[in-house]
Motif scaffolding. Structure first.
Motif, PDB file in Angstrom:
ATOM      1  N   VAL A  96      -0.129   8.304  14.584  1.00 56.33           N
ATOM      2  CA  VAL A  96       0.699   7.354  13.838  1.00 56.33           C
ATOM      3  C   VAL A  96       1.315   6.355  14.814  1.00 56.33           C
ATOM      4  O   VAL A  96       2.166   6.714  15.619  1.00 56.33           O
ATOM      5  CB  VAL A  96       1.821   8.080  13.062  1.00 56.33           C
ATOM      6  N   PRO A  97       0.898   5.086  14.793  1.00 57.27           N
ATOM      7  CA  PRO A  97       1.474   4.110  15.716  1.00 57.27           C
ATOM      8  C   PRO A  97       2.831   3.579  15.262  1.00 57.27           C
ATOM      9  O   PRO A  97       3.639   3.123  16.069  1.00 57.27           O
ATOM     10  CB  PRO A  97       0.445   2.984  15.735  1.00 57.27           C
ATOM     11  N   ASP A 167      -0.409   1.927   9.690  1.00 53.37           N
ATOM     12  CA  ASP A 167       0.961   2.403   9.522  1.00 53.37           C
ATOM     13  C   ASP A 167       1.041   3.643   8.624  1.00 53.37           C
ATOM     14  O   ASP A 167       0.255   3.795   7.683  1.00 53.37           O
ATOM     15  CB  ASP A 167       1.833   1.306   8.894  1.00 53.37           C
ATOM     16  N   LEU A 168       2.007   4.488   8.905  1.00 51.52           N
ATOM     17  CA  LEU A 168       2.406   5.531   7.981  1.00 51.52           C
ATOM     18  C   LEU A 168       3.444   4.911   7.049  1.00 51.52           C
ATOM     19  O   LEU A 168       4.549   4.569   7.483  1.00 51.52           O
ATOM     20  CB  LEU A 168       3.014   6.731   8.718  1.00 51.52           C
ATOM     21  N   VAL A 169       3.096   4.719   5.784  1.00 53.07           N
ATOM     22  CA  VAL A 169       3.982   4.075   4.819  1.00 53.07           C
ATOM     23  C   VAL A 169       4.728   5.149   4.033  1.00 53.07           C
ATOM     24  O   VAL A 169       4.112   6.043   3.457  1.00 53.07           O
ATOM     25  CB  VAL A 169       3.193   3.160   3.858  1.00 53.07           C
ATOM     26  N   VAL A 170       6.058   5.031   4.017  1.00 51.73           N
ATOM     27  CA  VAL A 170       6.905   5.974   3.281  1.00 51.73           C
ATOM     28  C   VAL A 170       7.655   5.196   2.206  1.00 51.73           C
ATOM     29  O   VAL A 170       8.521   4.374   2.522  1.00 51.73           O
ATOM     30  CB  VAL A 170       7.897   6.688   4.210  1.00 51.73           C
ATOM     31  N   ARG A 185      -0.894   1.612   0.024  1.00 48.97           N
ATOM     32  CA  ARG A 185      -0.602   2.827  -0.725  1.00 48.97           C
ATOM     33  C   ARG A 185       0.226   3.754   0.153  1.00 48.97           C
ATOM     34  O   ARG A 185      -0.215   4.133   1.241  1.00 48.97           O
ATOM     35  CB  ARG A 185      -1.893   3.529  -1.136  1.00 48.97           C
ATOM     36  N   PRO A 186       1.449   4.118  -0.282  1.00 49.66           N
ATOM     37  CA  PRO A 186       2.264   5.000   0.561  1.00 49.66           C
ATOM     38  C   PRO A 186       1.602   6.355   0.775  1.00 49.66           C
ATOM     39  O   PRO A 186       1.053   6.940  -0.154  1.00 49.66           O
ATOM     40  CB  PRO A 186       3.571   5.146  -0.219  1.00 49.66           C
ATOM     41  N   ARG A 187       1.630   6.814   2.004  1.00 51.47           N
ATOM     42  CA  ARG A 187       1.122   8.146   2.289  1.00 51.47           C
ATOM     43  C   ARG A 187       2.175   9.199   1.977  1.00 51.47           C
ATOM     44  O   ARG A 187       1.852  10.356   1.778  1.00 51.47           O
ATOM     45  CB  ARG A 187       0.698   8.234   3.756  1.00 51.47           C
ATOM     46  N   LEU A 188       3.457   8.789   1.963  1.00 53.44           N
ATOM     47  CA  LEU A 188       4.531   9.704   1.610  1.00 53.44           C
ATOM     48  C   LEU A 188       5.475   9.027   0.628  1.00 53.44           C
ATOM     49  O   LEU A 188       5.616   7.805   0.643  1.00 53.44           O
ATOM     50  CB  LEU A 188       5.316  10.134   2.851  1.00 53.44           C
TER      51      LEU A 188
END
Length: 236
Positions: A96-97, A167-170, A185-188
């Motif tokens: 995760v950058p 990106d890790l999208v929350v 699309r949010p991963r969390l």
């Protein structure tokens, strides 16, 4: 009944609830973010009636609770009870950058989450909104300041201008989670209620986000330096 015995019995009940593979898979799905029963059924390829049965067992054991969506009021989300997570280790999220927190207006919850993350984790963070406001809510700026954090009052942005594929999208609100159905699309998903316009409500939202950031941060691992160099991913 002594408090010690009551605690042991509660823990035993939780362990019994987690003894079924499908229920343990549901808990794994909810460890880092909230989900609706339908989303769980699709993610685990389980019949909805079976998911409903397992959810009831977990709910009766105090492992999870239901909340009503602030967006589509017909929908409910499931979230784990924080104290029931003590013996659970969340699955790691690798390579995760950057973490990007998203809410509707990028004026409160996503800003607070990004500020908390920057204070408590080494991986870079940003925030954005699906319908960004012109300014950050003054109470969000104030609650951050009370906890030693700084938020730029004019620093709102649209998801299209911030989020990248890596990106890790929350999503930190229900509306953002439900709006981001294509493209980003949010991963969390964190079902954090919209704070009312009071200091107490913003303090409650801050505390909720702080608990979730503290839970997520140890489970997120950045891209190794040698891979960053090979893929051209910026190091900062």
């Amino acid at each position: 009944m002594s408090a010690e015995l009551s605690s042991v019995q509660r823990r035993a009940r939780i362990h019994a609830a987690l003894g079924d593979p499908a229920r343990l898979a549901i808990v794994d799905t909810l460890t880092l973010g909230d989900a609706s029963p339908g989303e769980i059924a699709r993610a685990l390829d389980l019949p909805t009636n079976l998911v409903a049965h397992h959810v009831k067992v977990l709910q009766d054991a105090g492992v999870l609770v239901r909340t009503r969506s602030e967006g589509d009021r017909r929908r409910t989300y499931l979230r784990l009870e924080p104290d029931a997570l003590a013996s659970l280790t969340p699955p790691p999220l690798r390579d995760v950058p950057r973490v990007v927190f998203v809410c509707t207006h990028n004026s409160a919850r996503s800003q607070l989450a990004a500020a908390l993350w920057a204070d408590r984790a080494d991986i870079p963070a940003a925030s954005a909104g699906t319908q960004p406001a012109e300014r950050v809510h003054p109470r969000a700026v104030a609650v951050a300041r009370r906890h030693g954090l700084i938020i730029d009052a004019t620093g709102t942005a649209h998801v299209a201008d911030v989020v990248t594929d890596a990106d890790l999208v929350v999503a930190v609100c229900d509306n953002a989670h439900e709006d981001l159905t294509a493209g980003v699309r949010p991963r969390l998903h964190w079902s954090v209620p919209a704070p009312a316009d009071t200091d107490a409500a913003f303090e409650a939202a801050f505390a909720d986000l702080a608990t979730r950031v503290d839970r997520l941060a140890p489970a997120v691992h950045s891209v190794p330096p040698q891979r960053k160099h090979q893929t051209g991913t910026p190091s900062s």
